[in-house]
Write a protein that holds these residues in place. Structure first.
Motif, PDB file in Angstrom:
ATOM      1  N   GLU B 356       0.833  -1.213   0.000  1.00 15.31           N
ATOM      2  CA  GLU B 356       0.000   0.000   0.000  1.00 15.31           C
ATOM      3  C   GLU B 356       0.866   1.260   0.000  1.00 15.31           C
ATOM      4  O   GLU B 356       0.574   2.236  -0.688  1.00 15.31           O
ATOM      5  N   LEU B 357       1.937   1.240   0.780  1.00 13.90           N
ATOM      6  CA  LEU B 357       2.813   2.422   0.851  1.00 13.90           C
ATOM      7  C   LEU B 357       3.539   2.648  -0.476  1.00 13.90           C
ATOM      8  O   LEU B 357       3.706   3.789  -0.913  1.00 13.90           O
ATOM      9  N   LYS B 358       3.952   1.548  -1.098  1.00 17.59           N
ATOM     10  CA  LYS B 358       4.619   1.676  -2.407  1.00 17.59           C
ATOM     11  C   LYS B 358       3.656   2.302  -3.413  1.00 17.59           C
ATOM     12  O   LYS B 358       4.034   3.161  -4.204  1.00 17.59           O
ATOM     13  N   LYS B 359       2.417   1.853  -3.370  1.00 15.95           N
ATOM     14  CA  LYS B 359       1.409   2.371  -4.301  1.00 15.95           C
ATOM     15  C   LYS B 359       1.182   3.873  -4.093  1.00 15.95           C
ATOM     16  O   LYS B 359       0.938   4.619  -5.031  1.00 15.95           O
ATOM     17  N   LYS B 360       1.287   4.294  -2.839  1.00 13.98           N
ATOM     18  CA  LYS B 360       1.077   5.721  -2.520  1.00 13.98           C
ATOM     19  C   LYS B 360       2.372   6.521  -2.605  1.00 13.98           C
ATOM     20  O   LYS B 360       2.387   7.706  -2.294  1.00 13.98           O
ATOM     21  N   HIS B 361       3.466   5.861  -2.966  1.00 12.99           N
ATOM     22  CA  HIS B 361       4.782   6.510  -3.061  1.00 12.99           C
ATOM     23  C   HIS B 361       5.194   7.161  -1.740  1.00 12.99           C
ATOM     24  O   HIS B 361       5.742   8.257  -1.719  1.00 12.99           O
ATOM     25  N   ILE B 362       4.885   6.468  -0.648  1.00 16.58           N
ATOM     26  CA  ILE B 362       5.300   6.955   0.675  1.00 16.58           C
ATOM     27  C   ILE B 362       6.565   6.191   1.080  1.00 16.58           C
ATOM     28  O   ILE B 362       6.596   4.963   1.056  1.00 16.58           O
ATOM     29  N   GLU B 363       7.605   6.930   1.451  1.00 10.58           N
ATOM     30  CA  GLU B 363       8.863   6.282   1.866  1.00 10.58           C
ATOM     31  C   GLU B 363       8.697   5.693   3.264  1.00 10.58           C
ATOM     32  O   GLU B 363       8.017   6.275   4.115  1.00 10.58           O
ATOM     33  N   TYR B 364       9.342   4.552   3.474  1.00  6.98           N
ATOM     34  CA  TYR B 364       9.182   3.894   4.774  1.00  6.98           C
ATOM     35  C   TYR B 364      10.411   3.062   5.092  1.00  6.98           C
ATOM     36  O   TYR B 364      11.237   2.772   4.217  1.00  6.98           O
TER      37      TYR B 364
END
Lengths: 76, 460
Positions: B356-364
């Motif tokens: 989900e984070l990859k899809k939203k381009h959120i770094e983690y």
């Protein structure tokens, strides 16, 4: 221009409740006159056009024992 | 015509929660119609969470009794499946009575009306050919099992009907690979059935990262479950009480029973939503405040267009719908909603997945710790599993995903962490009980700041 807003007020059980609700409703700018019926659980508020009916039910008096819902708004 | 302040259509988790909350908030002055069909309480207590968890816990008890996990302990256990299922149904009746039927006796302002409701116009419904008006409505009609169209698929159980089963199947086919399918498969394999899972998709569970899924699949395989994933089955043959599943790659035969667990669909067909001015598209369309396209009508629970179908979420939505009817402005952050698959080990999850984070381009950042690093898990002889924490670059925890024994009991820690915007430093700074499986979350937090293999027990 003024309008009359009818609220269904829940949670009132005595005359003091009705007085408390009536007093609380007067805290909104533009409210001219308030009449609360304990028996019917209804409040009628005469207010200026600038008073938003939805702001009435967000007043502090409706954050505890009493809850309200706008039933009608009519231009006087 | 009878007029109500609030008509709630559906008496499951969402409907009951809404009715009780509305009564509480109005000192029982709101006149409420609670309309439904079938047993009070809906899916959860009658055919969902309650019986399925009873089944799972009993199956674990039986398996452990037959095969104790510790050296020097031997035992034998026998199973009377019919007697057990009778006790399960009695338990369900008891919980329904305690949590629903008796509770209703406290609310004289609520009228229970049995029947199917349908909208006549935007403030009128018909129940049993009697019209009823209300100032406000909440639709909470829940969901039902979805049955795929497969030739010959006529003799089967679902998660709604399996509670009528009295003879333990020697060989069981479970069609589906979501949480309901996996839980039932797990329970029956514990009881000794030979369980095969079939699904057209080539993966299990939706909404988990692959590492979590592969750990669970390994655990279920070691429990004896056979997976047939990515299999296109097109016919079920019933011969002399046995069932064969015919696929493009061959026939798998001699099943005593089939359980179909291929998902659930919203119960909205008979409501005539269009007459009520309500839009639906694979569920009732709602705003974030749970108001439908008709501003007088709210919807809550499984009948809403949403991917998560959980009793806890349904109850919360019912409550929030009522609060918003009475002037509130409340929402649900779906990233704070925990959910669990009650296999063993449990799969428990809250917040974002990596996908989900990859899809939203959120770094983690992410850390994953195997259960062998958790002393209590080793005491329990439970070596399959992981704890995984995903954090933002600001150290705030964004997701926690655990495969571990009893993870259902401690995932709420993750909910608090995410709901309050806490960081892994806050997690590490919190003393956890030792030895517990819950400590797996803290150890995983510590993995962000150190090599946990160079760390003694109970240190920050």
């Amino acid at each position: 221009m003024t309008k009359t807003i009818e609220l269904r007020v829940y949670g009132m059980t005595c005359d003091d409740c009705a007085k408390h609700v009536s007093s609380g409703l007067k805290n909104l700018n533009g409210v001219k006159e308030v009449s609360v019926s304990l028996k019917d659980g209804i409040a009628h508020i005469r207010a200026t056009d600038t008073a938003n009916s939805n702001d009435l039910i967000k007043l502090d008096v409706f954050k505890g024992q009493y809850r309200a819902q706008v039933r009608s708004v009519k231009n006087d | 015509m009878t007029e109500y302040d609030l008509a709630i259509i559906g008496w499951g988790a969402a409907g009951f929660a809404a009715a009780i909350k509305a009564s509480e908030l109005t000192s029982n002055q709101m006149k409420i119609a609670l309309i439904g069909t079938g047993e009070l309480g809906g899916t959860c207590v009658n055919v969902g969470c309650v019986p399925s968890k009873f089944l799972i816990e009993a199956s674990k008890n039986y398996k452990e009794a037959k095969s104790p996990a510790y050296a020097g302990i031997t035992s034998s256990a026998t199973l009377d499946f019919s007697e057990f299922m009778e006790s399960l149904n009695q338990f369900v009746s008891g919980e329904r009575e305690t949590k629903y039927t008796s509770v209703m006796k406290n609310f004289e302002n609520i009228d229970l009306i049995e029947g199917l409701a349908k909208f006549i116009d935007n403030d009128t419904i018909s129940v049993n050919n009697t019209e009823l008006k209300a100032t406000n409505f909440i639709i909470a009609t829940g969901s039902r099992t979805f049955i795929p169209e497969v030739r010959g698929l006529t003799d089967y159980y679902t998660s709604d009907t399996v509670w009528k089963m009295r003879k333990l199947p020697g060989k069981l086919a479970v069609i589906g690979s979501g949480e309901v399918a996996l839980e039932l498969a797990y329970a029956f394999s514990n009881f000794g059935s030979e369980v095969h899972i079939f699904n057209r998709s080539n993966r299990i569970l939706k909404g988990f990262d692959d590492d979590v899924n592969s750990q669970l699949m390994a655990a279920l395989k070691s429990n004896g479950i056979v997976f047939h994933l990515g299999v296109n089955f097109y016919e079920i043959k019933n011969e002399e009480g046995k069932k064969d599943i015919v696929t493009w790659t061959g026939t798998f035969g001699d099943f005593d029973e089939i359980i179909v667990a291929t998902g659930r669909m919203p119960n909205i067909d008979g409501l005539d939503l269009r007459a009520g001015g309500i839009t639906a598209d694979n569920g009732i369309v709602v705003n974030p405040d749970f108001r439908t396209t008709n501003p007088k009508i709210y919807a809550a629970g499984d009948c809403v267009r949403q991917s998560l179908k959980l009793e806890t979420l349904a109850g919360k939505e019912g409550v929030i719908a009522v609060e918003n009817i009475l002037g509130g402005d409340r929402r649900i952050n779906m990233q704070e909603v925990p959910w669990v698959v009650f296999t063993e080990p449990n799969v428990a999850s809250v917040g974002y997945t990596e996908a989900e984070l990859k899809k939203k381009h959120i770094e983690y950042d992410v850390r994953t710790v195997e259960l062998k690093n958790v002393v209590k898990a080793n005491i329990l002889n439970s070596y399959t599993g992981i704890a995984k924490i995903i954090s933002g670059k600001d150290k705030k925890i964004l997701g926690i995903h655990v495969i571990a024994p009893m993870a259902a009991e401690f995932i709420t820690e993750g909910v608090y962490l995410i709901k309050n915007g806490l960081t892994y430093d806050d997690l590490i700074d919190t003393i956890h009980v030792f030895p517990t499986v819950a400590e797996s979350i803290k150890i995983t937090g510590q993995a962000f700041i150190r090599d946990i293999s160079k760390m003694s027990c109970c240190m920050d």
